[in-house]
Design a protein around this motif. Structure first.
Motif, mmCIF file in Angstrom:
data_model
loop_
_atom_site.group_PDB
_atom_site.id
_atom_site.type_symbol
_atom_site.label_atom_id
_atom_site.label_comp_id
_atom_site.label_asym_id
_atom_site.label_seq_id
_atom_site.Cartn_x
_atom_site.Cartn_y
_atom_site.Cartn_z
ATOM 1 N N GLN B 296 -20.390 27.508 12.213
ATOM 2 C CA GLN B 296 -19.800 28.561 11.398
ATOM 3 C C GLN B 296 -20.363 29.909 11.836
ATOM 4 O O GLN B 296 -21.592 30.065 11.975
ATOM 5 N N VAL B 297 -19.480 30.882 12.098
ATOM 6 C CA VAL B 297 -19.943 32.199 12.551
ATOM 7 C C VAL B 297 -20.611 32.933 11.395
ATOM 8 O O VAL B 297 -20.060 32.977 10.296
ATOM 9 N N LEU B 298 -21.820 33.481 11.641
ATOM 10 C CA LEU B 298 -22.498 34.260 10.602
ATOM 11 C C LEU B 298 -22.367 35.752 10.862
ATOM 12 O O LEU B 298 -21.934 36.509 10.012
ATOM 13 N N VAL B 299 -22.754 36.166 12.077
ATOM 14 C CA VAL B 299 -22.760 37.595 12.422
ATOM 15 C C VAL B 299 -22.219 37.751 13.832
ATOM 16 O O VAL B 299 -22.508 36.923 14.694
ATOM 17 N N VAL B 300 -21.476 38.823 14.072
ATOM 18 C CA VAL B 300 -21.065 39.158 15.438
ATOM 19 C C VAL B 300 -21.629 40.533 15.766
ATOM 20 O O VAL B 300 -21.388 41.498 15.048
ATOM 21 N N GLU B 301 -22.463 40.622 16.829
ATOM 22 C CA GLU B 301 -23.038 41.906 17.230
ATOM 23 C C GLU B 301 -22.446 42.310 18.568
ATOM 24 O O GLU B 301 -22.789 41.723 19.592
ATOM 25 N N LEU B 308 -23.006 39.247 20.899
ATOM 26 C CA LEU B 308 -23.987 38.242 20.516
ATOM 27 C C LEU B 308 -23.567 37.669 19.166
ATOM 28 O O LEU B 308 -23.485 38.385 18.172
ATOM 29 N N VAL B 309 -23.253 36.362 19.195
ATOM 30 C CA VAL B 309 -22.774 35.715 17.977
ATOM 31 C C VAL B 309 -23.886 34.856 17.399
ATOM 32 O O VAL B 309 -24.511 34.076 18.116
ATOM 33 N N THR B 310 -24.150 35.045 16.127
ATOM 34 C CA THR B 310 -25.083 34.172 15.438
ATOM 35 C C THR B 310 -24.271 33.180 14.625
ATOM 36 O O THR B 310 -23.439 33.579 13.811
ATOM 37 N N ALA B 311 -24.516 31.880 14.884
ATOM 38 C CA ALA B 311 -23.723 30.861 14.210
ATOM 39 C C ALA B 311 -24.641 29.857 13.539
ATOM 40 O O ALA B 311 -25.832 29.765 13.869
ATOM 41 N N ARG B 312 -24.066 29.104 12.586
ATOM 42 C CA ARG B 312 -24.886 28.125 11.888
ATOM 43 C C ARG B 312 -24.260 26.741 11.987
ATOM 44 O O ARG B 312 -23.057 26.588 11.807
ATOM 45 N N ALA B 313 -25.122 25.758 12.339
ATOM 46 C CA ALA B 313 -24.683 24.371 12.301
ATOM 47 C C ALA B 313 -25.649 23.651 11.373
ATOM 48 O O ALA B 313 -26.826 23.501 11.705
ATOM 49 N N ASP B 314 -25.173 23.255 10.218
ATOM 50 C CA ASP B 314 -26.053 22.719 9.187
ATOM 51 C C ASP B 314 -27.230 23.684 8.983
ATOM 52 O O ASP B 314 -27.004 24.828 8.634
ATOM 53 N N GLY B 315 -28.448 23.224 9.241
ATOM 54 C CA GLY B 315 -29.600 24.102 9.004
ATOM 55 C C GLY B 315 -29.949 24.968 10.194
ATOM 56 O O GLY B 315 -30.745 25.881 10.086
ATOM 57 N N ASP B 316 -29.390 24.695 11.371
ATOM 58 C CA ASP B 316 -29.801 25.388 12.594
ATOM 59 C C ASP B 316 -29.047 26.695 12.808
ATOM 60 O O ASP B 316 -27.838 26.764 12.591
ATOM 61 N N ILE B 317 -29.793 27.721 13.233
ATOM 62 C CA ILE B 317 -29.193 28.998 13.602
ATOM 63 C C ILE B 317 -29.097 29.025 15.129
ATOM 64 O O ILE B 317 -30.087 28.761 15.818
ATOM 65 N N ILE B 318 -27.910 29.329 15.649
ATOM 66 C CA ILE B 318 -27.714 29.327 17.095
ATOM 67 C C ILE B 318 -27.153 30.673 17.529
ATOM 68 O O ILE B 318 -26.236 31.206 16.896
#
Lengths: 270, 367
Positions: B296-301, B308-318
C-alpha cells in the motif's frame, strides 16, 4: 531611537554608583597627591586640582625608609612572580590539557587554600620562619606571597592555556615537533600575553599585600608594611602620596588582565 | 613504499573500548576511508596511526617499519585536522613552511616547496596573510597545503571537510580526490559522510563500536553490505530489510515465494532469514503480477530524477524508487517485485550477510 526600559536604566544607575564608589576615593587621593602641601591642609579640600605640583610625592619618596622598602617590595614581588610562575604555570598547563584522576578535587583544593584566614596562619608561620632563621627577610615574605598568589596564578594560567586548542599542538607534533617543542613554538607564543597578565597579577598581589608582610618582618619592611607602621605618626601629605604610590601598579594591572579574569574558570578540554 | 599495517590494535579510554582488535592493511598509495557513525572509533584509529594516541595492544607499521612506540614526528606522516589547526600566529607561508623548517631544509628548498604546495591548493595569493584574515575554506586549503608540503608518504585526514558548507564541501571533495591521485601518497581519510566515502575512496573500512565490519571497495560495500547495519548506514535511502520465512528450501516474503540462489540455499537457517534490497532494485507495478508482493502506497516524494515511494506491506515499510512520470496516489494498492540478482541475504539473528560467491558475481557481470 532606542527605547530604554526601566530595568536597563536601573542597571546603569547601579553600575554608575558602583563605579563612583571605587573611582571617587582614587580620584581624591590622586588630586591630593599632586597638590602642594598647603592645599592638602586646607579645609574643605578642593574637588579639582588647583595647583599641580610634585612636592607631595617627592616628600613621600624622600622620607626615611621609603626607598629601602620600595626596593624590598620590588625584590619580594619579583621573587613571588618568579616562583609562582615557575610552579603555577606548569600546574595550570596540566589542568588545562590533561584529564587526570582527581582533577576537579585539585581545582577545588587550590581555591580552598584561600579559605584559610591568613590571620590564623600568621602566628604559626612567624614561629616557623623564626625557627628556620628566615624571619624578617625578603625570602620569608616572598614565600608567603607565593603561597597566597599560587591559587590565582594556577587558575589564570590554566584558563590561558585552555584558550589554545590542543589541535594546534598536535598539528605541530605531526609536523616534526616534540611535545616540548610544540609547546615552545605554538602554545607559548600564543599564550604570552595571557601569561604576562598572570605575572603582573602576581606582582601586584605581592606589592599590595600588607598583613603577612607586616607580621613576618620587623626591620626589613616592604612598602605597604612600612607605610602601615608609620601611618599613625605621619603627616597628611605622606598618607596621600603613599596611598597613590601603592595604587598605581594595581591600576596598570587592571588594564592588562581584564579579559583574562572573565574566564577565570576556564574552558575544559574534552 | 608506505604500506600501513595495523595488527590487532586495541585502544581503551577508561572503560570505553574505542578500538577493538582492529587488523587492517592499507596498500601503498591507496586511498582508504574510515567510515562510521560518530563514536565508532574511526578518529581514534587514525590518531593511533598518527601516534597522537598510544595503542594499548597490537602493532602498527608504516612502510615495513614498526612505529608502534614512536612519537608522531618519527612516523613519516602528515595530518589534516577537522578543525584545520592552522597556527594563528603565523602567516600562511610560515604555516606551510613549518614542517619543512622542522626538517631543517635549506631556505630555497623551503621556499620552492611552499610555493608548490600553495599552487596545488590555489592559495598562492594568500601567502602573506594571517589565518584570521582567511575564510573557512581558505584555512582548509592552508591546512592541506601544510600537510602535503612535507611530502610524507602517509597522509592522514580527520574529517577535513565536515566544517565546510555544503557547496564548498562538494568543490573540495573533487579537488582532494584529484590531488591524491596526483600525489601518489597513501591516504587514510576519516569521515562520517557516506557520500564522501563512496565518491572518494579506493576502499572503505566501515566501523562500528570500535570494530571494522567491512573493508572493501565502495561498490562492494554498497552492493554487498557485510551486515545489516552497513546496508542501513550506506546509501540514501537505506537498504530495505524484510523478514522472510524459510519453509522446505523455499523463501516466502509476505506470502510471495522468491527465488533463492543455490549458495544461499545451503546457508539458510530456518525458520527465518533477512532479505535486503535497495530502493532502486525494486520494480513497482500498478496491476497484479506473477511473483509480486502487494503493498500500500504511503507517501510519494518527487525528487526530480525519480520519485521515492514509501509503501507498506503488513508491518514492513519499504522504500521504492519509481520513474518520475509514474503517478501514484497515497493509499493506492500496488505490487512490487525484487530484481532477483539484487537481493541480499542476511542471517535473521546476527544480521550478518550470508556468504556470497563474488567470483560468480564478477563472471556474471562480465558475461
Amino acid at each position: 531611537m532606542r527605547r530604554w526600559s526601566w530595568s536597563r536604566v536601573w542597571l546603569h544607575v547601579l553600575a554608575v554608583l558602583l563605579a563612583l564608589w571605587v573611582i571617587v576615593p582614587i580620584y581624591l587621593i590622586a588630586v591630593a597627591a599632586f597638590s602642594p602641601r598647603d592645599v592638602i591642609y586646607k579645609y574643605p579640600k578642593p574637588l579639582f586640582p588647583t595647583q599641580v605640583s610634585l612636592e607631595t610625592m617627592l616628600f613621600f619618596i624622600r622620607s626615611s625608609g621609603v626607598l629601602d622598602s620600595v626596593r624590598r617590595s620590588i625584590v619580594v614581588a619579583l621573587l613571588t612572580l618568579a616562583v609562582s610562575m615557575a610552579v603555577g604555570a606548569p600546574a595550570g598547563y596540566a589542568l588545562a590539557r590533561y584529564v587526570f584522576p582527581g582533577r576537579d578535587t585539585f581545582r577545588i583544593a587550590i581555591v580552598s587554600t584561600r579559605a584559610f584566614p591568613i590571620v590564623i596562619l600568621s602566628i604559626p608561620l612567624a614561629v616557623s620562619f623564626i625557627n628556620l632563621g628566615l624571619y624578617d627577610s625578603v625570602i620569608s615574605v616572598a614565600l608567603m606571597h607565593t603561597a597566597l598568589a599560587l591559587p590565582f596564578t594556577i587558575l589564570v594560567t590554566s584558563s590561558v592555556f585552555a584558550s589554545v586548542p590542543v589541535d594546534l599542538e598536535e598539528a605541530a607534533m605531526t609536523l616534526g615537533c616534540s611535545r616540548l617543542g610544540a609547546f615552545w613554538r605554538i602554545s607559548l607564543p600564543l599564550t604570552l600575553p595571557g601569561l604576562a597578565a598572570a605575572a603582573i597579577f602576581t606582582f601586584v598581589l605581592s606589592w599590595n599585600e600588607v598583613f603577612a608582610a607586616a607580621i613576618l618582618t620587623l626591620r626589613n619592611r616592604t612598602l605597604p608594611a612600612h607605610v602601615l607602621s608609620v601611618l599613625n605618626e605621619s603627616p597628611l601629605p605622606f598618607r596621600f602620596a603613599g596611598g597613590f604610590f601603592l595604587l598605581v601598579p594595581a591600576l596598570i594591572f587592571m588594564l592588562f588582565i581584564r579579559r583574562y579574569l572573565f574566564n577565570l574558570w576556564g574552558r575544559v578540554v574534552r | 613504499m608506505a604500506e600501513i599495517r595495523i595488527q590487532n590494535v586495541w585502544k581503551t579510554f577508561g572503560k570505553v573500548v574505542a578500538v577493538k582488535d582492529v587488523t587492517l592493511t592499507v596498500e601503498d598509495r591507496e586511498f582508504v576511508i574510515l567510515l562510521g557513525p560518530s563514536g565508532c572509533g574511526k578518529t581514534t584509529l587514525l590518531r593511533c596511526i598518527s601516534g597522537l594516541e598510544q595503542v594499548d595492544r597490537g602493532t602498527i607499521s608504516i612502510g615495513g617499519r614498526d612505529v608502534t612506540n614512536l612519537p608522531p614526528r618519527r612516523r613519516g606522516i602528515a595530518m589534516v585536522f577537522q578543525s584545520y589547526a592552522v597556527f594563528p600566529h603565523m602567516t600562511v607561508f610560515d604555516n606551510i613552511a613549518f614542517g619543512l623548517r622542522m626538517k631543517k631544509l635549506p631556505k630555497d628548498e623551503i621556499e620552492r616547496r611552499v610555493r608548490d604546495a600553495a599552487a596545488l591548493m590555489h592559495i598562492e595569493d594568500l601567502l602573506d596573510r594571517y589565518p584570521a584574515q582567511l575564510s573557512g575554506g581558505q584555512r582548509q586549503r592552508v591546512a592541506v597545503a601544510r600537510a602535503i608540503a612535507v611530502q610524507s608518504e602517509v597522509l592522514l585526514m580527520d574529517e577535513p571537510l565536515s566544517n565546510l558548507d555544503a557547496l564548498l564541501r562538494l568543490e573540495m571533495r573533487a579537488e582532494l580526490k584529484r590531488l591524491f591521485t596526483e600525489l601518489e601518497t597513501t591516504v587514510v581519510y576519516v569521515t562520517h559522510d557516506q557520500v564522501e566515502a563512496m565518491s572518494m575512496g579506493d576502499r572503505i573500512a566501515v566501523m562500528r563500536e570500535g570494530e571494522i565490519l567491512q573493508f572493501d571497495t565502495p561498490v562492494r560495500v554498497y552492493d554487498y553490505p557485510a551486515d545489516r547495519f552497513i546496508g542501513g548506514f550506506i546509501g540514501n535511502p537505506p537498504m530495505n530489510f524484510l523478514v522472510a520465512d524459510v519453509e522446505d528450501g523455499r523463501v516466502v516474503v509476505h506470502g510471495t515465494p522468491i527465488e533463492v540462489p543455490p549458495l544461499v540455499l545451503e546457508h539458510l537457517k530456518p525458520p527465518r532469514t533477512l532479505v535486503g534490497i535497495r530502493a532502486e532494485n525494486i520494480e513497482l507495478f500498478t496491476e497484479q503480477q506473477e511473483g509480486a508482493i502487494p503493498v500500500q502506497v504511503l507517501v510519494v516524494e518527487p525528487l526530480g530524477s525519480h520519485n521515492l515511494v514509501t509503501a507498506r506491506a503488513d508491518g514492513d515499510i519499504i522504500k521504492v524508487n519509481t520513474p518520475a512520470d509514474l503517478r501514484l496516489a497515497p493509499d493506492q494498492r500496488v505490487w512490487i517485485r525484487f530484481v532477483p540478482e539484487k537481493i541480499r541475504w542476511f542471517d535473521a539473528q546476527t544480521g550478518k550477510a550470508l556468504p556470497v560467491d563474488y567470483q560468480a558475481v564478477e563472471a556474471a557481470r562480465v558475461g
